[in-house]
Design a protein around this motif. Structure first.
Motif, PDB file in Angstrom:
ATOM      1  N   SER A 156     -54.365   6.986 -57.992  1.00  0.00           N
ATOM      2  CA  SER A 156     -53.419   7.931 -58.596  1.00  0.00           C
ATOM      3  C   SER A 156     -52.492   8.498 -57.528  1.00  0.00           C
ATOM      4  O   SER A 156     -51.282   8.664 -57.764  1.00  0.00           O
ATOM      5  CB  SER A 156     -54.178   9.064 -59.292  1.00  0.00           C
ATOM      6  OG  SER A 156     -54.909   8.574 -60.395  1.00  0.00           O
ATOM      7  N   TYR A 157     -53.049   8.800 -56.360  1.00  0.00           N
ATOM      8  CA  TYR A 157     -52.233   9.310 -55.254  1.00  0.00           C
ATOM      9  C   TYR A 157     -51.199   8.263 -54.839  1.00  0.00           C
ATOM     10  O   TYR A 157     -50.021   8.577 -54.632  1.00  0.00           O
ATOM     11  CB  TYR A 157     -53.122   9.663 -54.060  1.00  0.00           C
ATOM     12  CG  TYR A 157     -52.346  10.106 -52.852  1.00  0.00           C
ATOM     13  CD1 TYR A 157     -52.025  11.443 -52.649  1.00  0.00           C
ATOM     14  CD2 TYR A 157     -51.909   9.182 -51.890  1.00  0.00           C
ATOM     15  CE1 TYR A 157     -51.291  11.853 -51.540  1.00  0.00           C
ATOM     16  CE2 TYR A 157     -51.177   9.575 -50.781  1.00  0.00           C
ATOM     17  CZ  TYR A 157     -50.876  10.913 -50.610  1.00  0.00           C
ATOM     18  OH  TYR A 157     -50.137  11.304 -49.514  1.00  0.00           O
ATOM     19  N   ALA A 158     -51.642   7.014 -54.708  1.00  0.00           N
ATOM     20  CA  ALA A 158     -50.744   5.936 -54.291  1.00  0.00           C
ATOM     21  C   ALA A 158     -49.610   5.750 -55.304  1.00  0.00           C
ATOM     22  O   ALA A 158     -48.445   5.571 -54.934  1.00  0.00           O
ATOM     23  CB  ALA A 158     -51.528   4.645 -54.123  1.00  0.00           C
ATOM     24  N   LYS A 159     -49.955   5.799 -56.579  1.00  0.00           N
ATOM     25  CA  LYS A 159     -48.942   5.643 -57.624  1.00  0.00           C
ATOM     26  C   LYS A 159     -47.959   6.802 -57.596  1.00  0.00           C
ATOM     27  O   LYS A 159     -46.728   6.604 -57.695  1.00  0.00           O
ATOM     28  CB  LYS A 159     -49.629   5.555 -58.991  1.00  0.00           C
ATOM     29  CG  LYS A 159     -48.670   5.293 -60.142  1.00  0.00           C
ATOM     30  CD  LYS A 159     -49.438   5.150 -61.460  1.00  0.00           C
ATOM     31  CE  LYS A 159     -48.472   4.885 -62.614  1.00  0.00           C
ATOM     32  NZ  LYS A 159     -49.216   4.722 -63.911  1.00  0.00           N
ATOM     33  N   LYS A 160     -48.462   8.022 -57.447  1.00  0.00           N
ATOM     34  CA  LYS A 160     -47.615   9.211 -57.415  1.00  0.00           C
ATOM     35  C   LYS A 160     -46.608   9.166 -56.273  1.00  0.00           C
ATOM     36  O   LYS A 160     -45.469   9.608 -56.412  1.00  0.00           O
ATOM     37  CB  LYS A 160     -48.498  10.459 -57.283  1.00  0.00           C
ATOM     38  CG  LYS A 160     -47.733  11.758 -57.121  1.00  0.00           C
ATOM     39  CD  LYS A 160     -48.687  12.926 -56.933  1.00  0.00           C
ATOM     40  CE  LYS A 160     -47.938  14.226 -56.651  1.00  0.00           C
ATOM     41  NZ  LYS A 160     -48.885  15.362 -56.432  1.00  0.00           N
ATOM     42  N   HIS A 161     -47.050   8.618 -55.126  1.00  0.00           N
ATOM     43  CA  HIS A 161     -46.207   8.620 -53.936  1.00  0.00           C
ATOM     44  C   HIS A 161     -45.515   7.277 -53.690  1.00  0.00           C
ATOM     45  O   HIS A 161     -44.971   7.050 -52.607  1.00  0.00           O
ATOM     46  CB  HIS A 161     -47.044   9.018 -52.723  1.00  0.00           C
ATOM     47  CG  HIS A 161     -47.504  10.454 -52.771  1.00  0.00           C
ATOM     48  ND1 HIS A 161     -46.733  11.491 -52.316  1.00  0.00           N
ATOM     49  CD2 HIS A 161     -48.643  11.003 -53.276  1.00  0.00           C
ATOM     50  CE1 HIS A 161     -47.382  12.630 -52.506  1.00  0.00           C
ATOM     51  NE2 HIS A 161     -48.541  12.373 -53.082  1.00  0.00           N
ATOM     52  N   GLY A 162     -45.545   6.402 -54.674  1.00  0.00           N
ATOM     53  CA  GLY A 162     -44.826   5.144 -54.589  1.00  0.00           C
ATOM     54  C   GLY A 162     -45.340   4.205 -53.522  1.00  0.00           C
ATOM     55  O   GLY A 162     -44.567   3.428 -52.948  1.00  0.00           O
ATOM     56  N   MET A 163     -46.637   4.228 -53.271  1.00  0.00           N
ATOM     57  CA  MET A 163     -47.229   3.361 -52.250  1.00  0.00           C
ATOM     58  C   MET A 163     -47.478   1.963 -52.824  1.00  0.00           C
ATOM     59  O   MET A 163     -47.833   1.827 -53.996  1.00  0.00           O
ATOM     60  CB  MET A 163     -48.537   3.963 -51.724  1.00  0.00           C
ATOM     61  CG  MET A 163     -48.357   5.280 -51.009  1.00  0.00           C
ATOM     62  SD  MET A 163     -49.932   6.120 -50.648  1.00  0.00           S
ATOM     63  CE  MET A 163     -50.718   4.939 -49.543  1.00  0.00           C
ATOM     64  N   SER A 164     -47.316   0.964 -51.988  1.00  0.00           N
ATOM     65  CA  SER A 164     -47.572  -0.415 -52.409  1.00  0.00           C
ATOM     66  C   SER A 164     -48.000  -1.232 -51.200  1.00  0.00           C
ATOM     67  O   SER A 164     -48.028  -0.736 -50.072  1.00  0.00           O
ATOM     68  CB  SER A 164     -46.325  -1.030 -53.041  1.00  0.00           C
ATOM     69  OG  SER A 164     -45.257  -1.061 -52.097  1.00  0.00           O
ATOM     70  N   GLY A 165     -48.330  -2.488 -51.435  1.00  0.00           N
ATOM     71  CA  GLY A 165     -48.693  -3.382 -50.346  1.00  0.00           C
ATOM     72  C   GLY A 165     -49.849  -2.863 -49.513  1.00  0.00           C
ATOM     73  O   GLY A 165     -50.809  -2.290 -50.048  1.00  0.00           O
ATOM     74  N   PHE A 166     -49.756  -3.044 -48.208  1.00  0.00           N
ATOM     75  CA  PHE A 166     -50.853  -2.658 -47.318  1.00  0.00           C
ATOM     76  C   PHE A 166     -51.072  -1.153 -47.307  1.00  0.00           C
ATOM     77  O   PHE A 166     -52.203  -0.692 -47.128  1.00  0.00           O
ATOM     78  CB  PHE A 166     -50.584  -3.150 -45.894  1.00  0.00           C
ATOM     79  CG  PHE A 166     -51.736  -2.912 -44.956  1.00  0.00           C
ATOM     80  CD1 PHE A 166     -52.847  -3.740 -44.984  1.00  0.00           C
ATOM     81  CD2 PHE A 166     -51.713  -1.846 -44.056  1.00  0.00           C
ATOM     82  CE1 PHE A 166     -53.930  -3.508 -44.133  1.00  0.00           C
ATOM     83  CE2 PHE A 166     -52.771  -1.617 -43.202  1.00  0.00           C
ATOM     84  CZ  PHE A 166     -53.885  -2.451 -43.241  1.00  0.00           C
ATOM     85  N   GLU A 167     -50.002  -0.368 -47.481  1.00  0.00           N
ATOM     86  CA  GLU A 167     -50.159   1.085 -47.541  1.00  0.00           C
ATOM     87  C   GLU A 167     -51.173   1.456 -48.623  1.00  0.00           C
ATOM     88  O   GLU A 167     -52.096   2.243 -48.393  1.00  0.00           O
ATOM     89  CB  GLU A 167     -48.816   1.758 -47.844  1.00  0.00           C
ATOM     90  CG  GLU A 167     -47.811   1.706 -46.722  1.00  0.00           C
ATOM     91  CD  GLU A 167     -47.984   2.837 -45.716  1.00  0.00           C
ATOM     92  OE1 GLU A 167     -48.672   3.835 -46.033  1.00  0.00           O
ATOM     93  OE2 GLU A 167     -47.445   2.708 -44.601  1.00  0.00           O
ATOM     94  N   GLN A 168     -51.008   0.873 -49.800  1.00  0.00           N
ATOM     95  CA  GLN A 168     -51.908   1.167 -50.913  1.00  0.00           C
ATOM     96  C   GLN A 168     -53.275   0.545 -50.696  1.00  0.00           C
ATOM     97  O   GLN A 168     -54.308   1.198 -50.895  1.00  0.00           O
ATOM     98  CB  GLN A 168     -51.302   0.660 -52.220  1.00  0.00           C
ATOM     99  CG  GLN A 168     -52.223   0.838 -53.424  1.00  0.00           C
ATOM    100  CD  GLN A 168     -51.571   0.378 -54.713  1.00  0.00           C
ATOM    101  OE1 GLN A 168     -50.699   1.051 -55.244  1.00  0.00           O
ATOM    102  NE2 GLN A 168     -51.978  -0.783 -55.203  1.00  0.00           N
ATOM    103  N   THR A 169     -53.293  -0.705 -50.288  1.00  0.00           N
ATOM    104  CA  THR A 169     -54.562  -1.421 -50.115  1.00  0.00           C
ATOM    105  C   THR A 169     -55.470  -0.729 -49.115  1.00  0.00           C
ATOM    106  O   THR A 169     -56.674  -0.570 -49.338  1.00  0.00           O
ATOM    107  CB  THR A 169     -54.300  -2.868 -49.658  1.00  0.00           C
ATOM    108  OG1 THR A 169     -53.534  -3.544 -50.664  1.00  0.00           O
ATOM    109  CG2 THR A 169     -55.613  -3.614 -49.439  1.00  0.00           C
ATOM    110  N   SER A 170     -54.908  -0.310 -47.981  1.00  0.00           N
ATOM    111  CA  SER A 170     -55.723   0.320 -46.935  1.00  0.00           C
ATOM    112  C   SER A 170     -56.280   1.660 -47.407  1.00  0.00           C
ATOM    113  O   SER A 170     -57.438   1.990 -47.120  1.00  0.00           O
ATOM    114  CB  SER A 170     -54.909   0.494 -45.654  1.00  0.00           C
ATOM    115  OG  SER A 170     -53.735   1.263 -45.881  1.00  0.00           O
ATOM    116  N   LEU A 171     -55.487   2.423 -48.151  1.00  0.00           N
ATOM    117  CA  LEU A 171     -55.976   3.694 -48.672  1.00  0.00           C
ATOM    118  C   LEU A 171     -57.099   3.462 -49.679  1.00  0.00           C
ATOM    119  O   LEU A 171     -58.120   4.168 -49.658  1.00  0.00           O
ATOM    120  CB  LEU A 171     -54.837   4.471 -49.331  1.00  0.00           C
ATOM    121  CG  LEU A 171     -55.235   5.791 -50.005  1.00  0.00           C
ATOM    122  CD1 LEU A 171     -55.821   6.764 -49.000  1.00  0.00           C
ATOM    123  CD2 LEU A 171     -54.033   6.410 -50.717  1.00  0.00           C
TER     124      LEU A 171
END
Length: 218
Positions: A156-171
């Motif tokens: 949910s945090y990643a979606k809210k902040h527009g994270m994708s790719g490795f940024e999202q995967t690593s989190l």
């Protein structure tokens, strides 16, 4: 809870180095560095230093930067990162167990740890060691996932902040590991650290409260 071995991290050097340079963790490192105060002329320890990215932030300030890790490959990468900046002479790196550090007591002005204490079978033992090797009136600063951290909350945090790719995967990977190890509330961390000898404990919520930077004044 099983104790993790250094060899388990040897093959993950590239992953952890890339994660340390993401916007989310890199930003937390910046905030943690600021919360730790000035490093000017100080001896700084990073327990579980990985590839040394956090210590690099104070390379022009500190008198000595010490990084310890269970993984020999992580330490090789740390040395290489400082070598590229021609600052290797200001560093000391060694293989250490966070729960049984080889250093004498009261030798560091600032002791740091990010993404490490929560992995230990008994995090209190690692915190106790960090406090032991830190001088009176020094600081101990660490990052841990909060009780609110899990994969759904991280997504949910990643979606809210527009994270994708490795940024999202690593989190998401970090969140998944946290649910299998230890997560804390600020109150729990304060109680543990004051029991271990900290005089004052403050917390900074990061990742919209999914993780906590803790600053203990000794």
């Amino acid at each position: 809870m099983r104790k993790m071995q250094g060899e388990e991290f040897d093959s993950l050097v590239s992953f952890f180095d890339d994660m340390a340079r993401t916007k989310w963790l890199g930003g937390i490192h910046d905030e943690l560095k600021l919360a730790s105060g000035s490093w000017e002329g100080k001896a700084v320890l990073d327990v579980g230093c990985g590839t040394g990215r956090l210590l690099l932030r104070g390379v022009e300030e500190a008198s000595m930067l010490t990084g310890v890790d269970l993984s020999t490959e992580m330490l090789k990468a740390s040395k290489q990162n400082f070598f590229f900046l021609n600052r290797l002479e200001k560093t000391h790196f060694s293989v250490e167990d966070a729960c049984n550090l080889s250093f004498e007591s009261n030798v560091f002005d600032i002791s740091l740890s990010t993404c490490v204490m929560f992995l230990l079978p008994e995090p209190e033992e690692g915190m106790k060691e960090m406090i032991r090797v830190t001088r009176p009136e020094g600081k101990m600063v660490m990052l841990n996932p909060s009780l609110r951290m899990d994969q759904s909350a991280a997504f949910s945090y990643a979606k809210k902040h527009g994270m994708s790719g490795f940024e999202q995967t690593s989190l998401l990977k970090w969140s998944n590991v946290s649910t299998k190890r230890h997560r804390y509330t600020s109150e729990e961390l304060s109680e543990k650290l004051k029991t271990l000898g900290a005089n004052e404990v403050n917390h900074i919520e990061v990742l919209d409260g999914l993780a906590i930077i803790t600053v203990a004044q000794l």
